[in-house]
Design an enzyme around this catalytic site. Structure first.
Site, PDB file in Angstrom:
ATOM      1  CE  LYS A  78      -1.228   1.316   3.805  1.00 36.54           C
ATOM      2  NZ  LYS A  78      -1.670   1.869   5.087  1.00 36.54           N
ATOM      3  CB  THR A  79       3.701   2.310   2.103  1.00 33.46           C
ATOM      4  OG1 THR A  79       2.995   1.849   3.249  1.00 33.46           O
ATOM      5  CG2 THR A  79       4.363   3.624   2.436  1.00 33.46           C
TER       6      THR A  79
ATOM      7  CG  ASP B  64      -1.887   5.649   4.243  1.00 35.38           C
ATOM      8  OD1 ASP B  64      -2.498   4.657   3.812  1.00 35.38           O
ATOM      9  OD2 ASP B  64      -0.782   5.581   4.808  1.00 35.38           O
ATOM     10  CD  GLU B  65      -3.288   3.026   7.747  1.00 30.89           C
ATOM     11  OE1 GLU B  65      -4.246   2.232   7.673  1.00 30.89           O
ATOM     12  OE2 GLU B  65      -2.117   2.660   7.973  1.00 30.89           O
TER      13      GLU B  65
ATOM     14  CD  GLN C 110      -4.449  -3.866   7.725  1.00 28.80           C
ATOM     15  OE1 GLN C 110      -3.578  -3.429   8.456  1.00 28.80           O
ATOM     16  NE2 GLN C 110      -4.242  -4.110   6.443  1.00 28.80           N
TER      17      GLN C 110
ATOM     18  NE  ARG D 205       0.047  -5.684  11.046  1.00 30.03           N
ATOM     19  CZ  ARG D 205      -0.127  -5.093   9.877  1.00 30.03           C
ATOM     20  NH1 ARG D 205       0.744  -4.238   9.429  1.00 30.03           N
ATOM     21  NH2 ARG D 205      -1.186  -5.391   9.130  1.00 30.03           N
TER      22      ARG D 205
END
Length: 773
Positions: free
Chosen positions: A34-35, A226-227, A257, A615
């Site tokens: 994503k980043t 983002d997010e 998430q 994670r």
DNA sequence: TGACCGCGTCTTTTT
DNA sequence: GACGCGGTCA
């Protein structure tokens, strides 16, 4: 190719990057790059000729913004990247609110109240209104006000909204509307905004000043968020309004998430994005590059139990990998030992470095036992969260001085330091001061400036002390644009005696305080150096305050290497580790007991567990304890219901244990003994025990010594006549267990837990104790 | 006014 | 176990 960096992307990632014609939603599964998509998209926009100062990129943490910026800088160069509008909602819009201060009713240098400040103000208001703080619990009031603000309900709207009023009545807090009203006006009076105000006031600015809205619509030609799954209504609306003119908006997120609803985040923002922007393109990133197949599959099978979600199939092309290991232990202390032992093994036998390993937990309070276990084995670690540098008392005190000097209306700062260091201004006087200010509808500082005029009911001596305090602050305030932040800070710290306060004795606490204050000064020094280097003029104390008020200690990460990371699952969002321990997978802990009453909350807890598992790159180890010391008591617990949500094919569950429900042991009379029984029971499964067996069974101390609890590193006596962990009989209190022994004025003293009779502290020369074997 | 003690409370996650 | 509060005493 013109954009060589695009070759590093897979098909769906590339599609998401190069689509720039209109709104788009990028559903980015865990570990799907994503980043990378976001950074490359911004780099792409820049390469396409957009100017950096026309791009707005909103992130969830300062750290994320910083990292993204530096990655973009690597592609397009530092002197392009630095002009990007990139930061958290809070930091970007606080900047805008300062720039537009003449429209907001707040000054350019308004203070930002952190949640401790706002809670303290709410407490004060409840007290002034003579309300019962058992009913009007400050924490509850705070979260309800926060909720209102995040939903853009102003105090006026709050009071006239019948649904809200009904809800308050139902919650037995009908006067909340008044508290909210007073709270708002007091913040205003203090020229202070809380975190939620930054978003609310931005919305008000755009609503009340269309010209300001237009200006920023024009500035921000492309908006990225983002997010997005963690945005709340206030954030949603800001973004919507800013994007209205050109519809060049790209939001990235993963509904699976979404874990911040307690902060007002609304998962519907992402679920309903297509409704807001019907023409939006949706891109799904479904390939997980981070984790092994087993980890991805396990996480998928878990999240599949949630109903509210966007359909997607996350897959991994990596190796199958190890099963997720599920381990049960008896106590939280054993859990710590288990984690420490396994870290040692992973380190020695499997070549994992400490920096590859993280221990994740639901609540910060769980860190303690883990920490102790790691320390015992000399395993280096770093704890995130808990109380940050800026929340330490001495730092808050120093900063309160800065704040008051920069903004003399900052009443929370004033309350904090008006009598620190002690200068004979007590609670009574402070109370009078605030009451007088309220009576006349002015700020506290106004009263200080004219104590006679406002009839402040204090005697001459007290008035002199107050005037003295006022003059000290005024004298620094006069220097606020004369000296840079560092020079002024140094002056304040030396001149007000906060530093000499820590020289009174050489206790470890004071030494650490000194170090922290020096550390703070160093940081301010660096701040000034940096500004000077860049030729910026904003190197005054107010500028420093504006910058740090939104920092958390995650952002000041020094990135020390080769340490095990300890953090909450929330804090771990966005991070990845080769090995992840998830500890405390128990009912009444994870899921949190606060979130089991309705499906929506429970699903969020499940997503939180999902975040935890995803994670992990290579190994994931889950553990739960049958008993845990919490809130000063030993509690018994069952394995988390979420363990059953994971397909067993991906789990390595101990043979002698099942994660299915077990009858819960209720420690109604002696948890310690119950625990012993449980261990006994486990060793010899054929023997069962009945609950009616309520008679006390003395346990031999040596058996307890095996318990980690019996670790007596805390014992301060050399040869206590009563050993820690021993069971003793007292003529009045009955049977108890020795918790701790010490020497007080040459006499042996013992802390003894007498169960229902409580914990007593007894001098052994008086107490006639019989030691039970 | 300030230091100290004992009591009760309460515990999620964070910009 | 940590903290805040109220009460007490110097």
């Amino acid at each position: 190719m013109e954009f060589p960096f695009l070759d590093e992307l897979n098909d769906s990632q590339r599609q998401a990057v190069i689509y720039t014609d209109g709104p788009s939603l990028v559903i980015a599964g865990a570990g799907s790059g994503k980043t990378r998509v976001l950074t490359y998209k911004i780099a792409y926009l820049l390469k396409m000729g957009m100017r950096p100062n026309t791009i707005l990129a909103l992130t969830f943490t300062n750290k994320a913004a910083k990292e993204m910026k530096s990655r973009i800088a690597q592609i397009v160069g530092e002197n392009v990247a630095r002009y990007l509008w990139m930061g958290t909602f809070h930091s970007i819009f606080s900047r805008i609110l300062r720039a537009e201060s003449e429209k907001t009713g707040y000054s350019k240098n308004f203070t930002i109240y952190d949640s401790a400040d706002s809670k303290s103000l709410i407490k004060a208001i409840i007290k002034e209104m003579k309300l019962d703080d058992k009913v009007y619990k400050p924490g509850l009031i705070q979260s309800r006000i926060s909720f209102a603000k995040n939903n853009l309900i102003t105090p006026q709207a709050y009071a006239s909204d019948s649904d809200v009023q009904k809800s308050d009545l139902y919650a037995k807090v009908p006067l909340l509307k008044e508290i909210y009203q007073i709270y708002s006006s007091r913040c205003k009076q203090a020229d202070a905004m809380d975190f939620d105000d930054l978003l609310l006031q931005t919305n008000l600015l755009f609503r009340n000043h269309p010209d300001a809205l237009q200006k920023y619509q024009h500035i921000f030609q492309f908006i990225l968020v983002d997010e997005y799954q963690d945005t709340n209504f206030a954030q949603y609306l800001i973004v919507k309004k800013l994007a209205e003119a050109h519809k060049k908006i790209c939001v990235v997120g993963d509904d699976a998430q979404s874990i911040y609803s307690f902060r007002g985040a609304n998962i519907d923002n992402i679920l309903q994005f297509k409704n807001t922007y019907p023409e939006a393109k949706v891109f799904k990133l479904e390939r997980n590059y981070r984790s092994t197949k087993n980890i991805v599959n396990a996480a998928n099978s878990l999240i599949d139990k949630n109903s509210a979600q966007i359909k997607k199939t996350i897959f991994s092309e990596k190796e199958t990998g190890e099963l997720i290991k599920v381990t049960n232990v008896f106590t939280d202390l054993e859990e710590g030992m288990y984690v420490a032992d396994n870290i040692k093994l992973l380190n020695k036998k499997e070549n994992y470095g400490h920096q590859d390993i993280a221990v994740l937990y639901r609540t910060n309070s769980q860190s303690r036992v883990i920490e102790e276990a790691l320390r015992k084995q000399n395993i280096p670690y770093r704890i995130y969260g808990g109380l940050s540098f800026y929340q330490r008392k001495e730092i808050k005190d120093v900063i309160a001085y800065f704040r008051l000097v920069a903004n003399r209306n900052d009443e929370e700062a004033l309350k904090r330091i008006i009598n620190y260091p002690a200068r004979g201004i007590g609670d009574t006087t402070v109370g009078k001061l605030f009451a007088t200010a309220q009576l006349h509808g002015v700020g506290v500082w106004d009263v200080l400036n004219d104590m006679l005029g406002y009839n402040l009911p204090v005697n001459a001596g007290t008035a002199a002390k107050l005037a003295n305090f006022r003059d000290i602050i005024d004298s620094y305030a006069a220097l606020i644009t004369e000296l840079n932040a560092y020079e002024l800070a140094q002056n304040i710290i030396k001149g007000t005696g906060i530093l000499s306060e820590t020289f009174l004795d050489r206790s470890p606490e004071n030494l650490s305080k000194q170090e922290n204050i020096q550390e703070l000064l160093k940081a301010i020094h660096e701040f000034c150096d940096e500004k000077e280097k860049n030729g910026e003029a904003n190197l005054y104390l107010s500028d420093y305050l504006a910058e740090i008020s939104l920092l958390t200690d995650q952002d000041t990460d020094k990135g020390e290497s080769n340490r095990v990371t300890l953090m909450t699952v929330h804090a771990a969002k966005g991070l990845e580790f080769k090995v992840v321990f998830i500890v405390g997978m128990e009912e009444e802990l994870f899921p949190s007991p606060f979130n089991v009453d309705n499906e929506r909350d429970l699903e969020e807890e499940r997503r939180l567990f999902y975040v935890a598992i995803t994670r992990a790159e290579e190994r994931c180890l889950i553990s739960y304890a049958r008993s845990r010391f919490r809130n000063g008591k030993t509690n018994f617990s069952n394995p988390s219901r979420f363990l059953k949500d994971i397909d067993e094919r991906y789990l390595d569950i101990p043979k002698d244990e099942t994660i299915l429900d077990k009858p819960k042991l209720t420690g109604n009379w002696d948890d310690e003994v119950n625990l012993e029984r449980m261990r006994f029971n486990k060793q010899q499964p054929t023997i069962s025990f009945q609950k009616e067996e309520t008679e006390y069974i003395p346990v031999r101390p040596k058996r307890l010594a095996k318990l980690p609890k019996g670790d007596n590193s805390k014992v301060t006596t050399q040869n206590p006549s009563v050993p820690v962990g021993a069971f003793v009989k007292h003529s009045i209190f009955g049977i108890g267990k020795v918790l701790e022994t010490s020497i007080v004025n040459g006499n042996e003293k013992a802390e003894i837990d007498f169960g229902e009779k409580g914990v007593k502290s007894l001098l052994l020369k008086f107490a006639k104790l019989e030691i039970l074997q």
